[in-house]
Design a protein around this motif. Structure first.
Motif, PDB file in Angstrom:
ATOM      1  N   ILE A 235      -0.956 -29.970 -21.507  1.00 36.82           N
ATOM      2  CA  ILE A 235      -0.543 -30.824 -20.358  1.00 36.82           C
ATOM      3  C   ILE A 235       0.220 -31.721 -20.246  1.00 36.82           C
ATOM      4  CG2 ILE A 235      -2.060 -31.543 -18.424  1.00 36.82           C
ATOM      5  CD1 ILE A 235      -4.458 -30.201 -19.102  1.00 36.82           C
ATOM      6  N   ILE A 236       1.212 -31.768 -19.517  1.00 33.10           N
ATOM      7  CA  ILE A 236       2.082 -33.060 -19.601  1.00 33.10           C
ATOM      8  C   ILE A 236       2.130 -33.672 -18.103  1.00 33.10           C
ATOM      9  CG2 ILE A 236       4.313 -34.074 -19.754  1.00 33.10           C
ATOM     10  CD1 ILE A 236       4.706 -32.058 -22.288  1.00 33.10           C
ATOM     11  N   ALA A 237       1.455 -34.836 -17.860  1.00 34.59           N
ATOM     12  CA  ALA A 237       1.326 -35.029 -16.493  1.00 34.59           C
ATOM     13  C   ALA A 237       2.121 -36.463 -16.234  1.00 34.59           C
ATOM     14  CB  ALA A 237      -0.109 -35.524 -16.066  1.00 34.59           C
ATOM     15  N   GLN A 243       9.643 -36.226 -13.329  1.00 35.76           N
ATOM     16  CA  GLN A 243       9.275 -37.150 -14.498  1.00 35.76           C
ATOM     17  C   GLN A 243       8.515 -36.162 -15.673  1.00 35.76           C
ATOM     18  OE1 GLN A 243       7.435 -40.787 -13.500  1.00 35.76           O
ATOM     19  NE2 GLN A 243       7.292 -41.201 -15.817  1.00 35.76           N
ATOM     20  N   ALA A 244       7.640 -35.669 -15.267  1.00 40.47           N
ATOM     21  CA  ALA A 244       7.205 -34.609 -16.159  1.00 40.47           C
ATOM     22  C   ALA A 244       7.933 -33.658 -16.648  1.00 40.47           C
ATOM     23  CB  ALA A 244       5.844 -34.150 -15.354  1.00 40.47           C
ATOM     24  N   ARG A 245       8.639 -32.952 -16.162  1.00 44.65           N
ATOM     25  CA  ARG A 245       9.691 -32.082 -16.536  1.00 44.65           C
ATOM     26  C   ARG A 245      10.573 -32.527 -17.388  1.00 44.65           C
ATOM     27  NH1 ARG A 245       9.658 -30.108 -10.878  1.00 44.65           N
ATOM     28  NH2 ARG A 245      11.570 -31.244 -10.805  1.00 44.65           N
ATOM     29  N   ARG A 246      11.098 -34.008 -17.407  1.00 45.86           N
ATOM     30  CA  ARG A 246      11.969 -34.449 -18.296  1.00 45.86           C
ATOM     31  C   ARG A 246      11.094 -34.777 -19.620  1.00 45.86           C
ATOM     32  NH1 ARG A 246      13.747 -39.317 -20.378  1.00 45.86           N
ATOM     33  NH2 ARG A 246      16.312 -39.146 -20.495  1.00 45.86           N
ATOM     34  N   THR A 247      10.031 -35.354 -19.325  1.00 42.32           N
ATOM     35  CA  THR A 247       9.142 -35.798 -20.489  1.00 42.32           C
ATOM     36  C   THR A 247       8.793 -34.539 -21.608  1.00 42.32           C
ATOM     37  OG1 THR A 247       8.107 -37.767 -19.434  1.00 42.32           O
ATOM     38  CG2 THR A 247       6.844 -36.611 -21.119  1.00 42.32           C
ATOM     39  N   ALA A 248       8.707 -33.203 -20.716  1.00 41.45           N
ATOM     40  CA  ALA A 248       8.445 -32.001 -21.479  1.00 41.45           C
ATOM     41  C   ALA A 248       9.563 -31.636 -22.263  1.00 41.45           C
ATOM     42  CB  ALA A 248       7.877 -31.013 -20.466  1.00 41.45           C
ATOM     43  N   THR A 249      10.640 -32.033 -21.992  1.00 45.65           N
ATOM     44  CA  THR A 249      11.960 -31.601 -23.001  1.00 45.65           C
ATOM     45  C   THR A 249      11.653 -31.809 -24.299  1.00 45.65           C
ATOM     46  OG1 THR A 249      13.235 -33.413 -22.523  1.00 45.65           O
ATOM     47  CG2 THR A 249      13.498 -31.399 -20.909  1.00 45.65           C
ATOM     48  N   ILE A 295       2.476 -28.555 -16.472  1.00 46.37           N
ATOM     49  CA  ILE A 295       3.685 -29.808 -16.423  1.00 46.37           C
ATOM     50  C   ILE A 295       3.732 -29.959 -14.959  1.00 46.37           C
ATOM     51  CG2 ILE A 295       5.957 -30.593 -16.872  1.00 46.37           C
ATOM     52  CD1 ILE A 295       5.871 -28.121 -18.974  1.00 46.37           C
ATOM     53  N   GLY A 296       3.483 -31.378 -14.909  1.00 44.95           N
ATOM     54  CA  GLY A 296       3.815 -32.107 -13.302  1.00 44.95           C
ATOM     55  C   GLY A 296       3.128 -33.419 -12.843  1.00 44.95           C
ATOM     56  N   SER A 297       3.246 -33.708 -11.733  1.00 41.53           N
ATOM     57  CA  SER A 297       2.500 -34.597 -11.228  1.00 41.53           C
ATOM     58  C   SER A 297       0.979 -34.614 -11.017  1.00 41.53           C
ATOM     59  CB  SER A 297       2.879 -34.779  -9.658  1.00 41.53           C
ATOM     60  OG  SER A 297       2.902 -33.637  -8.855  1.00 41.53           O
ATOM     61  N   PRO A 298       0.145 -35.302 -10.597  1.00 37.24           N
ATOM     62  CA  PRO A 298      -1.149 -35.192 -10.632  1.00 37.24           C
ATOM     63  C   PRO A 298      -1.399 -34.290  -9.616  1.00 37.24           C
ATOM     64  CG  PRO A 298      -0.613 -37.626 -10.480  1.00 37.24           C
ATOM     65  CD  PRO A 298       0.489 -36.964 -10.507  1.00 37.24           C
ATOM     66  N   GLU A 299      -0.790 -33.997  -8.435  1.00 36.42           N
ATOM     67  CA  GLU A 299      -1.260 -32.755  -7.548  1.00 36.42           C
ATOM     68  C   GLU A 299      -0.871 -31.582  -8.331  1.00 36.42           C
ATOM     69  OE1 GLU A 299      -3.058 -32.646  -4.866  1.00 36.42           O
ATOM     70  OE2 GLU A 299      -3.467 -34.729  -5.330  1.00 36.42           O
ATOM     71  N   THR A 300       0.072 -31.604  -8.866  1.00 36.55           N
ATOM     72  CA  THR A 300       0.635 -30.085  -9.306  1.00 36.55           C
ATOM     73  C   THR A 300      -0.432 -29.622 -10.733  1.00 36.55           C
ATOM     74  OG1 THR A 300       2.898 -30.515  -9.047  1.00 36.55           O
ATOM     75  CG2 THR A 300       2.684 -29.113 -10.492  1.00 36.55           C
ATOM     76  N   VAL A 301      -0.681 -30.869 -11.448  1.00 34.45           N
ATOM     77  CA  VAL A 301      -1.549 -30.635 -12.412  1.00 34.45           C
ATOM     78  C   VAL A 301      -2.819 -29.993 -12.092  1.00 34.45           C
ATOM     79  CG1 VAL A 301      -2.574 -31.510 -14.458  1.00 34.45           C
ATOM     80  CG2 VAL A 301      -0.309 -32.331 -14.283  1.00 34.45           C
TER      81      VAL A 301
END
Length: 343
Positions: A235-237, A243-249, A295-301
């Motif tokens: 889980i990358i939030a 921002q989460a998608r970039r962090t996940a790279t 991976i995503g914002s709080p709502e997406t997660v």
């Protein structure tokens, strides 16, 4: 059902969820092992404050980006720096060790930190074949794992006179978990009536078959009356989806190295785009191996985690987060905790 009632059901399910942390003590590019240990301790202390249930460390070897090779020692360090969170192994690769040694090590940990130590066990080498030979000194491949497990459990049981006994260790209540990424440990955990943890953070394709096998083969024991399944998931939030998608790279780059047959190095910084770093085949392979990642914002997660729970019916979630920036890593775990603790 209305959108409002669906949202309420999702919130209630997350509010009742037990969440834990899986840590590999990552060494990020340009940093040091000492910093990795400091970061792990701070994450454990924050996780304790945020209401996480367990903090597990994973045994890996010959990997410059993973500092948790001496797993038992690091568990002691984390347990000494916290006070209530359970600390354990996710896992100890039992074929790498003499069962007596593990009984003594975890007997020592349980004696120092009573009621807080978990012993999660796996049968993989936690590294490449050459390193496996250096650790095991023979060609064992984990086929004798059930026998090793039985030997280890015998050392921890209260015992009368016996040729070899574990001190400390004997008679201590140390929960044993079986870990797996396929069906072998799932079925064994079920037959023995032990809790089971599945590694969906790198083996999502086998997740549902393994969970079904565990539950269908489960036999009540003195440990459990009913199956108890924990599922590890990436889980990358972050504050926004972008921002989460970039962090996940950073995570994508690590798995890309593994797809290419390379030993992953130190955790790389994120990039704006993976285009140019992988080809279409490699992208598909990485995305398949990370297929359960959230991976995503709080709502997406929140939305994706609700779906994940509905599909897996997991009793507990263990969160892994391969994140380059330590503050972003802390923030990611904080976001998950806020989703769980909000009413």
């Amino acid at each position: 059902m209305s959108q409002e009632s669906t949202a309420n059901r999702s919130s209630n399910q997350l509010h009742n969820l037990t969440v834990s942390v899986l840590d590999l003590a990552p060494v990020v590019s340009g940093s040091t092992t000492a910093n990795a240990f400091r970061n792990s301790l701070e994450l454990a202390q924050r996780a304790e404050q945020w209401g996480y249930n367990r903090y597990w460390l994973a045994e890996h070897h010959n990997m410059p980006g993973i500092a948790s090779s001496a797993t038992s020692i690091l568990i002691g360090h984390i347990a000494a720096g916290t006070s209530t969170i359970r600390v354990g192994s996710g896992g100890i690769m039992l074929p790498n060790h003499a069962p007596l040694v593990i009984a003594e090590q975890f007997g020592t940990l349980e004696t120092l930190f009573p009621g807080r130590i978990d012993l999660g066990l796996g049968r993989a080498p936690g590294s490449d074949q050459r390193t496996m030979m250096a650790l095991r000194r023979d060609a064992r491949s984990g086929h004798d794992f059930p026998e090793q497990l039985n030997e280890l459990r015998s050392y921890l049981k209260p015992s009368g006179p016996a040729p070899v006994r574990a001190f400390p260790g004997e008679g201590l209540d140390i929960p044993i978990w079986l870990l797996g990424s396929s069906g072998f440990s799932a079925e064994l955990a079920g037959k023995l009536g032990l809790p089971f943890a599945f590694a969906s953070h790198f083996s999502p394709e086998y997740m549902l078959p393994a969970l079904d096998l565990y539950r269908s083969s489960f036999q009540p024991s003195e440990v459990l009356d009913a199956p108890y399944a924990m599922v590890a998931v990436n889980i990358i939030a972050a504050d926004t989806d972008a921002q989460a998608r970039r962090t996940a790279t950073s995570m994508y780059q690590t798995f890309l190295d593994m797809i290419r047959g390379r030993t992953p190095g130190q955790l790389k910084p994120p990039v704006d785009s993976m285009d140019g770093l992988w080809d279409a085949y490699e992208k598909a392979a990485v995305e398949r191996q990370l297929g359960s990642s959230i991976i995503g914002s709080p709502e997406t997660v929140k939305e994706k985690l609700h779906t994940f729970l509905k599909v897996t019916q997991a009793d507990e979630i263990m969160v892994a987060a391969h994140i380059y920036d330590h503050q972003e890593r802390l923030h990611s775990y904080e976001i998950v905790s806020q989703l769980i603790n909000s009413k």
